[in-house]
Design an enzyme around this catalytic site. Structure first.
Site, PDB file in Angstrom:
ATOM      1  N   HIS A 364      -0.004   2.686 -10.572  1.00  0.00           N
ATOM      2  CA  HIS A 364       1.734   2.343 -10.687  1.00  0.00           C
ATOM      3  C   HIS A 364       2.759   3.057 -10.084  1.00  0.00           C
ATOM      4  CE1 HIS A 364       0.001  -0.779 -13.699  1.00  0.00           C
ATOM      5  NE2 HIS A 364       1.041  -1.027 -13.332  1.00  0.00           N
ATOM      6  N   ARG A 471       2.131  -7.803  -3.534  1.00  0.00           N
ATOM      7  CA  ARG A 471       1.855  -7.604  -4.072  1.00  0.00           C
ATOM      8  C   ARG A 471       1.774  -8.152  -5.098  1.00  0.00           C
ATOM      9  NH1 ARG A 471       0.790  -2.750  -0.896  1.00  0.00           N
ATOM     10  NH2 ARG A 471      -1.156  -2.278  -0.356  1.00  0.00           N
ATOM     11  N   ARG A 507       0.718 -12.783  -1.610  1.00  0.00           N
ATOM     12  CA  ARG A 507      -0.208 -13.235  -1.981  1.00  0.00           C
ATOM     13  C   ARG A 507      -0.803 -13.427  -3.855  1.00  0.00           C
ATOM     14  NH1 ARG A 507      -3.526  -7.306  -1.009  1.00  0.00           N
ATOM     15  NH2 ARG A 507      -2.688  -6.187  -2.931  1.00  0.00           N
ATOM     16  N   GLU A 605     -10.726  -8.266   4.719  1.00  0.00           N
ATOM     17  CA  GLU A 605     -10.877  -6.617   4.473  1.00  0.00           C
ATOM     18  C   GLU A 605     -12.407  -6.934   4.187  1.00  0.00           C
ATOM     19  OE1 GLU A 605      -8.649  -6.126   1.272  1.00  0.00           O
ATOM     20  OE2 GLU A 605      -8.213  -8.069   0.008  1.00  0.00           O
ATOM     21  N   ASP A 629      -8.627  -1.827   2.863  1.00  0.00           N
ATOM     22  CA  ASP A 629     -10.564  -2.050   1.928  1.00  0.00           C
ATOM     23  C   ASP A 629     -11.336  -2.276   3.758  1.00  0.00           C
ATOM     24  OD1 ASP A 629      -9.935  -2.346  -0.921  1.00  0.00           O
ATOM     25  OD2 ASP A 629      -8.975  -3.772  -0.355  1.00  0.00           O
ATOM     26  N   ARG A 639     -12.003   4.002  -1.103  1.00  0.00           N
ATOM     27  CA  ARG A 639     -10.521   4.216  -0.753  1.00  0.00           C
ATOM     28  C   ARG A 639      -9.745   5.192  -1.800  1.00  0.00           C
ATOM     29  NH1 ARG A 639      -7.668  -0.920  -1.274  1.00  0.00           N
ATOM     30  NH2 ARG A 639      -5.373  -0.296  -1.810  1.00  0.00           N
ATOM     31  N   CYS A 676      -2.341  -5.781   7.467  1.00  0.00           N
ATOM     32  CA  CYS A 676      -1.103  -5.418   6.530  1.00  0.00           C
ATOM     33  C   CYS A 676      -1.234  -4.209   5.659  1.00  0.00           C
ATOM     34  CB  CYS A 676      -0.234  -6.695   5.909  1.00  0.00           C
ATOM     35  SG  CYS A 676      -2.329  -6.789   4.831  1.00  0.00           S
TER      36      CYS A 676
HETATM   37  C1  PEP Z   1      -5.188  -3.772   2.246  1.00  0.00           C
HETATM   38  O1  PEP Z   1      -6.358  -3.388   1.550  1.00  0.00           O
HETATM   39  O2  PEP Z   1      -5.424  -3.422   3.078  1.00  0.00           O
HETATM   40  C2  PEP Z   1      -4.230  -4.250   1.297  1.00  0.00           C
HETATM   41  C3  PEP Z   1      -3.331  -4.332   2.579  1.00  0.00           C
HETATM   42  O3  PEP Z   1      -4.322  -4.405   0.406  1.00  0.00           O
HETATM   43  P1  PEP Z   1      -4.815  -3.958  -0.946  1.00  0.00           P
HETATM   44  O4  PEP Z   1      -3.931  -1.939  -0.628  1.00  0.00           O
HETATM   45  O5  PEP Z   1      -3.516  -4.227  -2.221  1.00  0.00           O
HETATM   46  O6  PEP Z   1      -5.726  -3.918  -1.152  1.00  0.00           O
HETATM   47 MG    MG Z   2      -6.982  -4.650  -0.354  1.00  0.00          MG
END
Ligand code: PEP
Ligand code: MG
Length: 756
Positions: A364, A471, A507, A605, A629, A639, A676
């Site tokens: 957050h 998001r 999303r 992803e 992801d 990650r 993205c």
């Molecule tokens: C991603 O996984 O690249 C993505 C854009 O979604 P998030 O970072 O919210 O998992």
């Molecule tokens: Mg993601």
């Protein structure tokens, strides 16, 4: 030259250790260039100095000892400029800096090139010769190429701890002044530490030099007296009904408090220079440590009593509003686990940086910090929080590093970087309203990722063509319950209306994994492979439907909304989501809302979706790659885990090949393909994505200007050539170096560094 280069690289790769690799490098380079001296200086960031670590031709005794301040000498100048410097007589250059022990007086000709990895200067590679002369272009190119190879070797040495060993062995061990975490929000923040700690958590109380020692002692005495009184009242009230063991507990507490030792110990620590809460923490912790180390069950349990007493005294010490922090003009907010409210409480304009011991770039606080453009380091686990109050601190949000009480030269270096960033931002502003189009006419869409109301104005100001990823989990995470349909509608409406008529991709809820909802706990051993994203919402159609209905209602009259599904691994998930979308659409339509059925897209992803991209593309209107992801799942690298962060690189050849496949498959079905994840905003990756044929890139608002600048300074033809070249390379490090070099050669190096 190419052959020599290959030989050197081969020989260096088979070296036994880091030291040997460096020594081979300097010897072979000196031979290859028929020059008398070749040396490597590596940057010791914690001291702001370059250290001589290998040499052929300078005094071998100076290795590990000779140090050049970061802002001094020609070595410092190469590092500062981040480009090669080639001069025929170094001794008359205004930046010549005499370091007696290296014995370089005899050398006139000088060629130095920076060693850069991931846009960070790691050191400087130099060659020197007695007779004045200018090294020619081929020699310069040779040295630059070797410096990029050397950069990868140094980065590896850094990852396995060999670099720190080498640098630290040359100076007393002080490297604990730099702490590493993960990047939370880019930028460099300099200011004064303000520690936020959960009230009543004694462990988190920071040290602080008191203004008035006697006043602190008085405060302490009255806190002890108050706790004594509380215990007395409690025991009087409860004694008759208390079982004997509880009664004994009160007796123990009273005895500890009455013994003058505890109070005296705390008072002594106050006199030694800590405020009452800090002194209390020191004393209580030392008692607890002692009791817990004893080989006696009864005594070990007494540690809990001491802890409880400490908490009680602390609560009185905090009663006079001293728990409210005194914010500095340039506050670096520090805490174990900061919350969005902690950030919000800092007076406007005072928040210069954030350091959180826990959390990741996806927390957050990090998301909020990015929206507020406050440099942030997350997960800086080792940082000694309670020593940081009022300390001078630098937060390097690009690398997630924190420098405590930095030296003057380090401060100068970071100030220079800040100025460079400001200059760059001003230049980028000039192209804000121009399209992202290459010199040979290839256009690509640039959109922003957002998730907070606060982002909207920043995103609009960035000159983006719409929102490529909103998001929705963020408004869900900010609450203590699921937001109602109407609450959601208001949030989405504000977003859609702000950007209309530009497109906005919303999303559906992507929680689970590392984004648990506090009010919807999920306990799993392997959350990233578990119940997350679309898997949760399809299992809870009521959540999914309520969200889709809110989105549809919000889009009435605007019709600029598109919907995207996260974590798709199977076509049946898309079929089911489509069924629910149509159901919600009919319901909303029947309610009287005049809305269009929005376009639907899926995120690619997980590797399964890459291999089924065509089947997925058939069912939807667009694909968008979530490279964050996708990289983690292709490379099997968490990650958010700083320990394996060096393995996480979206430029890995396997990831690049996956991306190419997705674009091809999407286009075969005539569908729009975008990306993205963070990769879309990485200046080093942009040209490759352009060459692959992505229709649009969606990134953090702060990256839009840099990415557009790069696109406008290249041709699609050149980008295609670069993609072709990197596809013959076998590891991410080489690919990254290659792309960085291409940007350097196009005079765009500054863009990567400022956007580190
Ligand atoms: C991603 O996984 O690249 C993505 C854009 O979604 P998030 O970072 O919210 O998992
Ligand atoms: Mg993601």
């Amino acid at each position: 030259m190419l052959n020599i280069l290959r030989h050197i690289i081969q020989e260096v790769s088979s070296a036994q250790d880091f030291n040997e690799a460096l020594n081979i490098m300097v010897k072979r380079i000196a031979n290859a260039l028929a020059t008398e001296a070749c040396s490597i200086f590596l940057l010791d960031r914690s001291h702001g100095e370059y250290v001589l670590v290998a040499t052929q031709g300078l005094n071998p005794q100076a290795v590990g000892k000779a140090r050049v301040p970061i802002n001094k000498g020609l070595v410092g100048l190469v590092g500062e400029r981040e480009e090669p410097i080639n001069i025929d007589d170094a001794t008359i250059h205004p930046r010549f800096f005499h370091v007696a022990e290296v014995k370089e007086e005899a050398y006139r000709a000088f060629l130095g090139t920076p060693i850069i990895y991931h846009r960070q200067v790691l050191g400087v590679l130099i060659v020197q010769q007695q007779a004045p002369r200018r090294y020619d272009e081929a020699e310069e190119a040779f040295l630059i190429t070797l410096a990029t190879q050397l950069a990868a070797i140094i980065a590896h040495a850094d990852a396995i701890g060999a670099l720190a060993k080498l640098l630290v062995s040359s100076k007393e061990k002080q490297h604990e002044l730099v702490y590493s975490g993960v990047p939370g929000a880019t930028g460099i923040g300099m200011g004064t530490g303000v520690v936020i700690y959960a009230t009543l958590d004694l462990n988190l109380v920071p040290d602080h030099v008191p203004d008035d020692i006697e006043a602190e002692i008085k405060l302490l005495d009255s806190a002890f007296a108050a706790v004594r009184e509380d215990l007395h009242l409690l025991s009087e009230r409860l004694y008759p009904s208390l079982p004997p063991e509880e009664r004994a507990l009160f007796d123990v507490y009273q005895r500890i408090l009455d013994s003058s030792d505890l109070g005296k110990e705390v008072a002594d620590r106050i006199r030694a220079g800590n405020w009452a809460p800090g002194a209390l923490r020191e004393v209580i912790q030392s008692h607890i440590r002692h009791l817990e180390s004893l080989d006696n069950e009864y005594m070990r349990e007494r540690a809990e009593d001491i802890r409880d007493l400490g908490r009680r005294v602390l609560s009185y010490l905090q009663k006079n509003d001293r728990a409210t922090p005194h914010y500095a003009e340039r506050t670096i907010l520090i805490g174990e686990s900061l919350t969005p409210t902690d950030l919000a409480e800092v007076p406007e304009g005072c928040l210069a940086g954030i350091v959180s011991a826990k959390g990741s770039g996806n927390s957050h606080v990090a998301i909020l910090a990015r929206a507020m453009k406050v440099p942030t380091a997350m997960g800086v686990g080792e940082v000694p929080i309670h020593e940081l109050q009022d300390k001078e601190i630098i937060v390097d949000g690009y690398y997630g590093q924190v420098y405590i009480s930095p030296s003057q030269s380090l401060r100068d270096e970071f100030e220079r970087l800040i100025q460079e960033e400001q200059k760059l931002d001003a230049t980028l502003e000039e192209i804000r309203d121009l399209p992202a189009v290459t010199k040979d006419g290839q256009r690509i869409g640039l959109l922003v990722n957002t998730g907070l109301g606060a982002d909207i104005s920043i995103s609009l100001a960035a000159g983006a063509e719409g929102v490529g990823l909103y998001r929705t989990e963020i408004p869900f995470l900010m609450r203590d319950r699921f937001p109602s349909g109407e609450e959601q509608r208001i949030i989405y409406r504000q977003l859609l209306a702000s950007f209309a008529p530009k497109p906005v991709i919303i999303r559906t809820l992507d929680v689970g994994g590392d984004k648990p909802l506090p009010y919807f706990p999920i306990k799993e051993d392997n959350p990233f492979l578990g119940w997350r994203g679309i898997r949760i919402t399809l299992d809870h159609p009521e959540i999914f439907l309520s969200q889709i209905r809110a989105m549809l209602r919000a889009s009435e009259g605007l019709n600029n909304m598109r919907i995207m599904l996260p974590m798709i691994t199977d076509v049946t998930e898309v079929d089911e989501a489509l069924r629910l979308l149509r159901k919600a659409y009919t319901e909303v339509h029947d309610e009287g809302y005049n809305v269009e059925l929005p376009q639907l897209g899926v995120m690619i992803e997980v590797p399964a979706a890459v291999y089924q991209a065509r089947a997925l593309a058939k069912r939807v209107d667009f694909l968008s790659v979530g490279s964050n992801d996708l990289t983690q799942y292709i490379l099997a690298v968490d990650r958010n885990n700083p320990r394996v962060a060096n393995l996480y690189d979206a430029l890995h050849p396997a990831v690049l090949r996956a991306l190419i496949q997705v674009v091809e498959n999407g286009h075969q079905e005539g569908k729009h393909v975008s990306i993205c994840g963070e990769m879309a905003g990485d200046p080093v990756a942009v040209l490759l994505l352009l060459a692959m044929g992505f229709d649009s890139l969606s990134m953090n608002a702060s990256s839009v200007g840099r990415v557009k600048w790069i696109i406008r300074h290249f041709t699609k033809k050149k980008a295609a050539k670069l993609l072709h070249e990197v596809l013959s390379m076998e590891n991410a490090v080489m690919i990254r170096c290659h792309m960085e070099l291409a940007l350097e050669r196009a005079n765009l190096g500054k863009l990567i560094r400022a956007g580190r």
